[in-house]
Write a protein that holds these residues in place. Structure first.
Motif, short mmCIF file in Angstrom:
data_model
loop_
_atom_site.label_atom_id
_atom_site.label_comp_id
_atom_site.label_asym_id
_atom_site.label_seq_id
_atom_site.Cartn_x
_atom_site.Cartn_y
_atom_site.Cartn_z
N PRO A 125 0.81 -1.23 0.00
CA PRO A 125 0.00 0.00 0.00
C PRO A 125 0.85 1.28 0.00
O PRO A 125 0.45 2.26 -0.62
CB PRO A 125 -0.81 -0.12 1.30
CG PRO A 125 -0.86 -1.57 1.58
CD PRO A 125 0.43 -2.12 1.11
N TYR A 237 -3.88 -7.67 -5.93
CA TYR A 237 -5.04 -7.04 -5.29
C TYR A 237 -4.71 -5.71 -4.62
O TYR A 237 -5.32 -4.68 -4.92
CB TYR A 237 -5.68 -7.98 -4.27
CG TYR A 237 -6.75 -7.30 -3.47
CD1 TYR A 237 -8.00 -7.07 -4.03
CD2 TYR A 237 -6.51 -6.83 -2.18
CE1 TYR A 237 -8.99 -6.41 -3.34
CE2 TYR A 237 -7.50 -6.17 -1.48
CZ TYR A 237 -8.73 -5.96 -2.06
OH TYR A 237 -9.71 -5.29 -1.36
N ALA A 238 -3.72 -5.75 -3.71
CA ALA A 238 -3.47 -4.56 -2.88
C ALA A 238 -3.13 -3.35 -3.74
O ALA A 238 -3.64 -2.25 -3.51
CB ALA A 238 -2.35 -4.85 -1.89
N MET B 1 -6.20 -5.97 4.22
CA MET B 1 -5.31 -4.86 3.89
C MET B 1 -5.63 -3.67 4.76
O MET B 1 -6.77 -3.41 5.09
CB MET B 1 -5.55 -4.50 2.43
CG MET B 1 -4.54 -3.55 1.89
SD MET B 1 -5.20 -2.79 0.40
CE MET B 1 -6.50 -1.81 1.08
N PRO B 4 -5.73 3.28 4.52
CA PRO B 4 -5.45 4.50 5.27
C PRO B 4 -6.76 5.13 5.73
O PRO B 4 -7.81 4.90 5.12
CB PRO B 4 -4.73 5.38 4.26
CG PRO B 4 -4.66 4.64 2.99
CD PRO B 4 -5.31 3.33 3.14
N TYR B 7 -9.09 6.94 3.29
CA TYR B 7 -9.66 6.04 2.31
C TYR B 7 -10.89 5.36 2.89
O TYR B 7 -11.94 5.32 2.29
CB TYR B 7 -8.59 5.02 1.91
CG TYR B 7 -9.05 4.02 0.91
CD1 TYR B 7 -9.33 2.72 1.30
CD2 TYR B 7 -9.21 4.35 -0.42
CE1 TYR B 7 -9.74 1.79 0.39
CE2 TYR B 7 -9.63 3.43 -1.34
CZ TYR B 7 -9.90 2.14 -0.93
OH TYR B 7 -10.31 1.23 -1.83
N ARG B 10 -13.81 7.65 3.05
CA ARG B 10 -14.55 7.88 1.81
C ARG B 10 -15.55 6.75 1.58
O ARG B 10 -16.72 6.97 1.37
CB ARG B 10 -13.58 7.92 0.63
CG ARG B 10 -14.30 7.97 -0.70
CD ARG B 10 -13.38 7.61 -1.85
NE ARG B 10 -12.94 6.23 -1.77
CZ ARG B 10 -13.62 5.22 -2.22
NH1 ARG B 10 -14.78 5.40 -2.76
NH2 ARG B 10 -13.14 3.99 -2.09
#
Lengths: 303, 472
Positions: A125, A237-238, B1, B4, B7, B10
């Motif tokens: 990320p 994916y990420a 995952m 942040p 994000y 939103r």
């Protein structure tokens, strides 16, 4: 001595095998099971629908688009990454000036290795956010200002449906080359120097040394890397989830299978359908890995 | 995952407007949806019912409350819990504030031991229409029929904004309490507009003239969060519905044939294309995310940005001193059916009482506490967001953004409208958003856009796995 040997081996294996069974085998089996159901993911109730999920998949336009995009990444990522990594590793090892010490790497070899390896230390990320900022599509974005300086104009990058997937591919390559460079570098340094020196004495240039000496001796490593990168290109994916518009956009140009799995399984309450996608992905990965290992099998060279 | 914070914020806002109307016909799924029938079978009750304790909450029963710890934080929930324990002094409240709702709650729902109150919001929210359709939610009818706290015998449902009732219903039963109100519109800096002598335009022609003037001043008239087409979609939908009336949204939500091929949608699409082709969009805005575009708007690189009422709070640390975040309704297309001063108002932040909760009565009582004027006013004070409770913001000292949102809620009144297809048919939502992004970037014509949207709607209508709903 023979007596008591099996309990000893079993004693050693029982823990890892149990862990493997619980955390690897059982999820796979469950995914196969759920792919035959209409499970929502949020309720204990489910019913069996046979192969209906797989039939729906064949007609799901978004899934097919995702398959095509994964296929493009599969073509691009392993080939370009392995070539770049090999090229750089070769330069670092034997690309230095010919001279007194025979074959040697270029100067600052350690620094380059470190610089190339650095992306590997960052989490995906973080890489995605960094590159999303670099690919700012306004003319004062980082990539666009740099191109503007050399007079190439500005591009939409991730905002342009024709460029977005290639932008993702570029970030994937950027993030992978460093690791494979270090891997190939390690493999190359285990090739005895005198082989290179012998080639040099026989009058081989750098190119023929690379093709006729280095490549064959590295074949096992290259083969493994190729398969790893192929598997990586079926996931992504990420990167796609954080970096692209939508995510998966614009105009679904960066849809990938894993994104479809996550959306269906978690946002749309269609865990059964998502499991069917997972099963398809499982077989795709298996087939591609097998085919690649078969096609690239060669006689092993001992030294 | 790990998403942040911003994000998740939103997506939280996108997902937050959970809502539903009557289900067309009853289905097998809806049949098993209501678990117990009526207030007599809810768990956790048993004490004597009275005006103060309409659900017969047993004072000694513990209560589990799970709050989405996102943009609104969880301080407001601690206040509500304090109100609850001041009535039920023996009750022990287990308070949890988390962001990964789905990861933590999904196993509990599947195992049949969910919490008593869940604030199902955020990027990791569970799909609410699936929860409703699989019978995981408590019928909140007793709550809406109960007396509101401190309102002299007025029923709870009569103290709420109508959108709260509308958005609560699944299969004709209220199942979800969407607590916060969100107002969508075009946002601008009142201070800059005063200084330049500009005024938000009421008609499309005036909007074009104003845009020309703004462009002449070296500022882009419009910016949008192009990476997430949800935002610009609000402008399109608002202009279309204000032109054609709420029936435009009803038809789309009900998946009626050719709902997207409506004249009003086409006109609104052409209006967006005109903004783009005349160069009124901030350059590259279709590739910017919400942080990048909203920051450029705060820097006066763009005059208007489309957003919901969370914008002011979200930009608090970025907005320069003296920046007066203010909302204006979208301009009217020629022949509009609705007046200028109304907009899309959505109820969001979905509070639910799971049907398998151990203390359903306590859960409903907790929601009733939240809906007291005292509880709602504290929420607005802490988060700057209005709630569905009527008149709860009276006398509060509000920021310019919150004050202008509340003024728009009031001026719009019954003309304010909402759509639900994004929540009802979650697989259709990203397809529409993708089409909107292509339109806003000027890569497709209005006709191609409506065709693409209609295709997505028709696919949804013919999909056997989708629960169809209607509204009118």
């Amino acid at each position: 001595m023979q007596h008591g040997r099996y309990p000893f081996i079993v004693g050693f294996l029982i823990l890892p095998l149990t862990l493997y069974g619980v955390f690897v085998i059982s999820p796979f089996v469950q995914a196969f099971h759920y792919s035959l159901t209409d499970w929502s993911g949020v309720s204990p109730d489910l019913s069996y629908v046979g192969l209906q999920n797989f039939q729906t998949l064949m007609r799901d336009g978004l899934f097919l688009q995702a398959l095509r995009n994964n296929a493009l990444l599969l073509l691009g990522l392993p080939a370009i990454t392995v070539m770049l990594a090999l090229f750089f590793a070769f330069l670092l090892n034997v690309g230095g000036a010919k001279g007194k010490a025979g074959v040697q790497g270029i100067r600052g070899n350690g620094f380059y290795k470190l610089a190339f390896f650095l992306p590997q230390v960052l989490s995906v990320p973080v890489i995605a956010v960094i590159w999303a900022v670099i690919f700012d599509p306004t003319s004062d974005g980082l990539a666009n200002s740099a191109l503007g300086w050399v007079g190439l104009g500005s591009f939409g990058w991730l905002a342009d449906p024709n460029l977005a997937l290639y932008s993702v591919l570029w970030v994937l390559i950027w993030g992978s080359v460093g690791f494979y460079l270090v891997l190939f570098n390690a493999a190359m340094s285990s090739i005895p120097r005198d082989i290179f020196e012998a080639a040099l004495i026989d009058g081989a240039g750098r190119f023929s040394t690379f093709v006729r000496v280095t490549m064959p001796l590295l074949w096992d490593t290259i083969q493994t890397s190729w398969v790893y990168l192929a598997i990586l290109s079926l996931d992504v994916y990420a990167l796609v989830a954080v970096m692209t518009a939508g995510p998966g956009g614009p105009d679904n140009s960066t849809q990938v299978i894993s994104l479809q799995i996550a959306q269906n399984g978690f946002q749309f309450g269609r865990a059964g359908y998502a499991s069917a996608m997972g099963v398809v992905l499982f077989f795709l990965t298996l087939i591609i890995a097998t085919v690649m290992l078969r096609l690239t099998r060669r006689e092993r060279i001992e030294y | 995952m790990n998403a942040p914070h911003n994000y998740s914020r939103r997506v939280f806002l996108q997902r937050a407007g959970l809502a539903a109307m009557a289900v067309a016909g009853s289905s097998v799924l809806a049949g098993c949806a209501s678990g117990g029938d009526g207030e007599d079978t809810v768990s956790g009750g048993g004490a004597d019912k009275s005006a103060e304790n309409p659900f017969g909450v047993n004072a000694a029963d513990p209560l589990t409350v799970v709050i989405f710890n996102g943009g609104y934080g969880d301080d407001y929930a601690k206040f509500h819990e304090g109100l609850y324990t001041s009535t039920f002094t023996e009750a022990k409240i287990d308070h949890k504030a988390i962001t990964d709702i789905r990861q933590q709650m999904q196993p509990l729902f599947n195992a049949g031991n969910p919490p008593d109150v869940l604030d199902n919001a955020g990027a990791e929210a569970m799909p609410i229409s699936t929860l409703a359709d699989t019978g995981q939610l408590t019928d909140l009818t007793p709550l809406f029929d109960a007396d509101a706290i401190g309102q002299d015998g007025t029923a709870v449902r009569d103290t709420l904004n109508p959108v709260a009732i509308e958005s609560a219903e699944y299969a004709s039963k209220p199942m979800v309490l969407n607590y916060a109100l969100q107002v969508y519109g075009l946002w601008y800096d009142r201070a800059m507009f005063d200084e330049k002598g500009w005024e938000p335009a009421e008609t499309w022609d005036d909007f074009l003239a104003l845009s020309e003037e703004i462009k002449g001043a070296g500022i882009a008239p419009m910016a949008h969060q192009g990476k997430y087409p949800y935002y610009i979609q609000q402008v399109l939908m608002d202009m279309a519905v204000k032109h054609g009336g709420p029936e435009v949204a009803y038809a789309i939500d009900s998946l009626e044939p050719n709902a997207w091929k409506n004249e009003s949608i086409t006109m609104a699409a052409e209006a967006l294309l005109e903004i783009k082709s005349k160069g009124y969009m901030l350059e590259g805005t279709e590739g910017l995310d919400h942080i990048q575009s909203q920051t450029k708007w705060n820097e006066h690189k763009a005059a208007f940005i489309c957003c919901g009422s969370w914008l002011e709070n979200e930009q608090k640390s970025v907005a320069p001193a003296g920046f007066e975040t203010t909302v204006a309704p979208t301009p009217l297309l020629p022949g509009a059916a609705l007046p200028f001063d109304c907009t899309r108002v959505e109820a969001a932040e979905a509070f639910i009482v799971p049907s398998k909760a151990a203390n359903q009565a306590g859960g409903m009582e907790y929601l009733r506490t939240m809906l007291s004027k005292e509880g709602a006013a504290e929420f607005t004070k802490l988060t700057a967001a209005p709630t569905i409770v009527n008149g709860a913001t009276e006398g509060l000292d509000l920021s310019p953004g919150a004050a202008s949102s509340i003024a728009l809620i009031d001026s719009g009144g019954d003309n304010n409208w909402n759509y639900y297809y994004g929540i009802w048919y979650s697989p259709m939502d990203p397809k529409i958003q993708s089409a909107v992004a292509e339109l806003a970037a000027g890569r497709v014509s209005a006709a191609e856009f409506t065709t693409e949207c209609q295709k997505a709607a028709d696919e949804t209508a013919s999909d056997p796995a989708t629960q169809k709903r209607t509204r009118s």
